[in-house]
Design a protein around this motif. Structure first.
Motif, PDB file in Angstrom:
ATOM      1  N   HIS A  14      88.151  11.422  45.424  1.00  0.00           N
ATOM      2  CA  HIS A  14      88.552  11.674  46.532  1.00  0.00           C
ATOM      3  C   HIS A  14      86.983  10.553  47.166  1.00  0.00           C
ATOM      4  N   HIS A  15      86.480  10.848  46.695  1.00  0.00           N
ATOM      5  CA  HIS A  15      84.917   9.812  46.391  1.00  0.00           C
ATOM      6  C   HIS A  15      84.514   9.118  45.621  1.00  0.00           C
ATOM      7  N   TYR A  21      87.335   5.459  47.989  1.00  0.00           N
ATOM      8  CA  TYR A  21      86.800   5.576  49.536  1.00  0.00           C
ATOM      9  C   TYR A  21      86.209   4.472  49.178  1.00  0.00           C
ATOM     10  N   ARG A  23      82.283   4.336  50.012  1.00  0.00           N
ATOM     11  CA  ARG A  23      81.387   4.245  50.014  1.00  0.00           C
ATOM     12  C   ARG A  23      80.655   3.652  48.821  1.00  0.00           C
ATOM     13  N   THR A  25      80.281   4.577  46.155  1.00  0.00           N
ATOM     14  CA  THR A  25      79.095   6.507  45.305  1.00  0.00           C
ATOM     15  C   THR A  25      79.260   5.706  43.991  1.00  0.00           C
ATOM     16  N   ILE A 247      77.776  15.934  53.633  1.00  0.00           N
ATOM     17  CA  ILE A 247      78.643  14.753  53.471  1.00  0.00           C
ATOM     18  C   ILE A 247      77.904  13.554  52.037  1.00  0.00           C
ATOM     19  N   TYR A 250      76.733  15.239  49.107  1.00  0.00           N
ATOM     20  CA  TYR A 250      77.704  15.065  48.105  1.00  0.00           C
ATOM     21  C   TYR A 250      78.045  13.885  47.603  1.00  0.00           C
ATOM     22  N   ASP A 251      77.719  12.774  48.169  1.00  0.00           N
ATOM     23  CA  ASP A 251      77.736  11.173  47.753  1.00  0.00           C
ATOM     24  C   ASP A 251      76.755  10.833  46.871  1.00  0.00           C
TER      25      ASP A 251
END
Length: 513
Positions: A14-15, A21, A23, A25, A247, A250-251
């Motif tokens: 999900h990231h 996602y 962003r 990342t 958040i 984590y990212d």
């Protein structure tokens, strides 16, 4: 044949950009996804860390191999017993690296501290070479990458190797160096991360909810204390500034790992072997970032924890496609055997998805069952658009015994619709019982290790915590929640000695405990 296996601890699909996602990342991971196969519904059978990796390497569900927890009897694999040979099943090809070593003739190398971190030394079975990066999983990528580059400088030109690498930066505490900065400081948060969500999550209770993001194992309690060494990991989330810190932390961890992966790919290209190397990018588990009200942990049997990325770039096979079926991570060993045209171990539980890699043909399962026994004890069933969660020990979160989420309409798991869709819960229970019966027959055992965890006092990361956590709940104005936890877990507190014995106050707590 060269196989590079990247195990990115705690990285959630999900990231990742390639999973939608917003962003940026994972630009380097995304490039591999563009020229490989990306699996959109790929799950670990057992969570978190030790159960997941044991299931992957043994090719067996935790209910069969016995390792489902992080402490106690269920933190060890079952003994093979009287039929064990001189080297045991795992060393004779039952473990994935042993299978690749003996069956495919590959040099197998592990770069990871994981077996030492969790005492899971069965993980070593079949590796020719073991390089422990030495920090018990507290490594940052700048500690891992030089070891990887050194190994490749010495071995890249060899034709037959399997290199398994762990990166840890997406695991709490988020530890990307402060000098790295924050590439997401001016990038909007996900849409779900708003004031309304935060206020709703403030009503949740238990470890890694917004009031207590950390665990103090020495004091046996949950805490809002932040470790000064890890400023990217807040101790609590009281406002949107702290929500962003969580958040972003984590990212940043994911992006920092992705940068190092980019350097690794550049090195492979420099050595002229990038396009010839089979690349697998996955994780042991995901990371709850608000799902079920939990942040920065992988402590449930839900989509946040058990949904993992899987990207396979295999030269000469399908490129740039998405597999939408339901797959387990323990399907990988059987798939690899199929791709190599070798007979799989008869002890493995997986099902090959080689048809996806070769021809783009879906071959997913009708349903999946996954388990969590380290933070809570839960088993869940994933089928159609549904996620059904059955809780046996709630790890002090006050979860409902049955939870049902429609992941298509409610991907964030905010609305439990179990009462509304009883027939769906019954179908899920039917699947769960069928799976359980099959696994118990295959194990040849009458002990389900989930119940061993319950028998020995509950999941490791909750065992013994209720007394001190009760004190914290009362001190912070949440006595009602403590009373409900106390009602649900009557055998997990010292007996009351006050005559009334009905209502706790802070003064009573001091007398009783």
């Amino acid at each position: 044949m060269r196989i590079l296996f990247l195990d990115l601890d705690s990285v959630s699909p999900h990231h990742l950009g390639c999973y939608g996602y917003h962003r940026n990342t994972s630009p380097n991971i995304d490039k591999i996804a563009e020229k490989g196969v990306r699996f959109s519904n790929y799950y670990t059978s057992d969570a978190p860390c030790a159960p997941s990796r044991t299931a992957l390497m043994s090719g067996q569900f935790g209910i069969r191999n016995g390792l489902v927890g992080h402490g106690g009897t269920a933190a060890e694999m079952k003994l093979e017993g009287r039929n064990r040979g001189i080297s045991g099943r795992l060393s004779n090809g039952g473990a994935l690296p042993a299978f690749l070593q003996l069956g495919a003739g590959l040099k197998t190398t592990l770069i990871s501290p994981f077996p030492q971190r969790h005492g899971t030394h069965n993980f070593y079975a079949g590796f020719n070479e073991i390089i422990n990066t030495g920090k018990f999983g507290m490594e940052s990528a700048e500690h891992v990458s030089p070891v990887v580059h050194d190994w490749l400088d010495r071995n890249a030109q060899e034709n037959d190797w399997f290199l398994y690498i762990n990166y840890w930066d997406a695991h709490t505490p988020y530890r990307a160096p402060e000098s790295y900065g924050n590439p997401f400081a001016d990038v909007p948060l996900p849409e779900w991360a708003n004031e309304e969500t935060l206020e709703r999550h403030k009503k949740a209770v238990g470890p890694h909810t917004v009031h207590e993001l950390n665990i103090d194992h020495q004091r046996l309690t949950y805490t809002n204390e932040q470790d000064e060494k890890y400023p990217r990991s807040p101790g609590e989330i009281r406002d949107m500034k702290e929500m962003r810190a969580m958040i972003d932390g984590y990212d940043c961890g994911i992006r920092y790992v992705d940068d190092h992966i980019g350097e690794l790919f550049a090195l492979l290209e420099e050595k002229g072997i990038l396009d010839e190397t089979i690349i697998i990018i996955t994780a042991d588990h995901g990371e709850n970032m608000g799902q079920l009200g939990i942040y920065g942990e992988h402590g449930t049997a839900d989509d946040g924890t058990c949904h993992i990325p899987m990207i396979i770039s295999w030269p000469g096979m399908k490129q740039g496609i998405v597999a939408d079926g339901l797959y387990y991570h323990l399907d990988f060993p059987v798939t690899l055997a199929d791709m190599l045209e070798l007979p799989p171990s008869p002890d493995w539980d997986g099902k090959s998805y080689a048809s996806i890699l070769k021809a783009g043909m879906e071959c997913g399962r009708d349903y999946l069952v996954f388990s969590q026994c380290a933070h809570v004890t839960q088993r869940s069933v994933r089928f159609d658009d549904w996620l059904y969660i059955r809780t046996y020990h709630d790890g002090y979160h006050l979860f409902d015994r049955e939870m049902l989420f429609n992941l298509k309409d409610d991907p964030r798991e905010e609305n439990n619709v179990a009462d509304k869709y009883k027939e769906v819960c019954m179908k899920a229970t039917y699947y769960l019982n069928n799976w359980h019966d099959e696994m118990m027959w295959k194990s040849g055992d009458d002990v389900d290790p989930l119940w061993t965890v319950i028998k020995e006092g509950g999941p490791f990361h909750a065992k013994g915590f209720l007394k001190n956590y009760g004190e914290r709940l009362i001190q912070t104005g949440r006595e009602q929640q403590f009373q409900e936890l106390k009602r649900r877990h009557p055998g997990e507190l010292p007996e009351e000695t006050d005559e009334a014995g009905a209502k706790f106050t802070t003064a009573m707590m001091k007398n009783i405990f």
